[in-house]
Motif scaffolding. Structure first.
Motif, PDB file in Angstrom:
ATOM      1  N   GLN A 280       0.838  -1.198   0.000  1.00 42.55           N
ATOM      2  CA  GLN A 280       0.000   0.000   0.000  1.00 42.55           C
ATOM      3  C   GLN A 280       0.875   1.251   0.000  1.00 42.55           C
ATOM      4  OE1 GLN A 280      -2.465   0.634   3.479  1.00 42.55           O
ATOM      5  NE2 GLN A 280      -3.837   2.001   2.382  1.00 42.55           N
ATOM      6  N   MET A 281       1.896   1.249   0.828  1.00 47.83           N
ATOM      7  CA  MET A 281       2.780   2.405   0.906  1.00 47.83           C
ATOM      8  C   MET A 281       3.622   2.510  -0.361  1.00 47.83           C
ATOM      9  SD  MET A 281       3.204   5.001   2.737  1.00 47.83           S
ATOM     10  CE  MET A 281       2.294   4.487   4.164  1.00 47.83           C
ATOM     11  N   GLY A 282       4.015   1.357  -0.904  1.00 48.24           N
ATOM     12  CA  GLY A 282       4.784   1.363  -2.144  1.00 48.24           C
ATOM     13  C   GLY A 282       4.008   1.985  -3.294  1.00 48.24           C
ATOM     14  N   MET A 283       2.736   1.632  -3.404  1.00 47.70           N
ATOM     15  CA  MET A 283       1.906   2.202  -4.465  1.00 47.70           C
ATOM     16  C   MET A 283       1.777   3.714  -4.283  1.00 47.70           C
ATOM     17  SD  MET A 283       0.261   1.695  -7.204  1.00 47.70           S
ATOM     18  CE  MET A 283      -0.520   0.140  -7.465  1.00 47.70           C
ATOM     19  N   LEU A 284       1.548   4.142  -3.052  1.00 45.39           N
ATOM     20  CA  LEU A 284       1.438   5.570  -2.780  1.00 45.39           C
ATOM     21  C   LEU A 284       2.743   6.290  -3.117  1.00 45.39           C
ATOM     22  CD1 LEU A 284      -0.099   8.018  -1.641  1.00 45.39           C
ATOM     23  CD2 LEU A 284       0.784   7.386   0.626  1.00 45.39           C
ATOM     24  N   THR A 285       3.870   5.727  -2.708  1.00 43.06           N
ATOM     25  CA  THR A 285       5.137   6.408  -2.960  1.00 43.06           C
ATOM     26  C   THR A 285       5.473   6.445  -4.453  1.00 43.06           C
ATOM     27  OG1 THR A 285       6.425   4.417  -2.449  1.00 43.06           O
ATOM     28  CG2 THR A 285       6.116   6.004  -0.661  1.00 43.06           C
ATOM     29  N   VAL A 286       5.079   5.421  -5.201  1.00 40.98           N
ATOM     30  CA  VAL A 286       5.313   5.453  -6.650  1.00 40.98           C
ATOM     31  C   VAL A 286       4.471   6.556  -7.293  1.00 40.98           C
ATOM     32  CG1 VAL A 286       4.943   4.177  -8.808  1.00 40.98           C
ATOM     33  CG2 VAL A 286       6.099   3.079  -6.888  1.00 40.98           C
ATOM     34  N   VAL A 287       3.200   6.654  -6.888  1.00 40.37           N
ATOM     35  CA  VAL A 287       2.342   7.710  -7.430  1.00 40.37           C
ATOM     36  C   VAL A 287       2.892   9.080  -7.042  1.00 40.37           C
ATOM     37  CG1 VAL A 287       0.035   8.760  -7.264  1.00 40.37           C
ATOM     38  CG2 VAL A 287       0.268   6.289  -7.584  1.00 40.37           C
ATOM     39  N   LEU A 288       3.264   9.239  -5.776  1.00 39.85           N
ATOM     40  CA  LEU A 288       3.809  10.520  -5.325  1.00 39.85           C
ATOM     41  C   LEU A 288       5.136  10.831  -6.021  1.00 39.85           C
ATOM     42  CD1 LEU A 288       3.053  10.442  -1.499  1.00 39.85           C
ATOM     43  CD2 LEU A 288       1.871  11.764  -3.279  1.00 39.85           C
ATOM     44  N   ALA A 289       5.960   9.819  -6.226  1.00 39.65           N
ATOM     45  CA  ALA A 289       7.242  10.040  -6.900  1.00 39.65           C
ATOM     46  C   ALA A 289       7.026  10.469  -8.344  1.00 39.65           C
ATOM     47  CB  ALA A 289       8.099   8.782  -6.834  1.00 39.65           C
TER      48      ALA A 289
END
Length: 138
Positions: free
Chosen positions: A36-45
């Motif tokens: 979940q955090m990985g998906m968020l960080t990829v979108v934010l990145a």
């Protein structure tokens, strides 16, 4: 003036390093799963990469030198992070199912982390590019 190619290299390296550090740290701090955090960080990145290209191109116009003072580097980092925070806060709160205030404090912690990271990264990147350009590496 930096080229679009140089800015693309800069932002890609910056965001890749940020993802490698931020994803596990965010997962650990929030208790949300790494996926979940990985998906968020990829979108934010991805969003940050676009904002980084725009923000740093604007900053290059305002401060057109590779030898920037500490205050100029702080302004560059702070402007980027505040802009990113304002634009992404609602999405972070929604994705993590938390209130805006809780998401703000989480984002503020990461903003402070990334300000320091950006200060160090941008300085090292400029030193590397000055050396590369001095050697004729274009």
């Amino acid at each position: 003036m930096r080229s679009w190619g140089e800015r693309l290299l800069h932002t890609t390296l910056f965001e890749a390093g940020g993802l490698l550090m931020a994803t596990p740290l965010a997962s650990w701090l929030t208790g949300h799963g790494i996926a979940q955090m990985g998906m968020l960080t990829v979108v934010l990145a991805t969003f940050a990469m676009l904002w980084n290209l725009v923000w740093n191109r604007l900053f290059d116009h305002w401060v057109p030198t590779r030898k920037r003072s500490l205050m100029q580097r702080i302004a560059q980092s702070l402007g980027f992070e505040v802009g990113l925070l304002v634009m992404t806060l609602p999405g972070v709160a929604w994705w993590l199912d938390m209130g805006l205030i809780e998401a703000f404090w989480l984002d503020l912690g990461f903003m402070l982390f990334f300000m320091v990271y950006a200060l160090v990264f941008n300085t090292l990147f400029d030193v590397w590019m000055r050396r590369r350009l001095a050697q004729g590496g274009g």
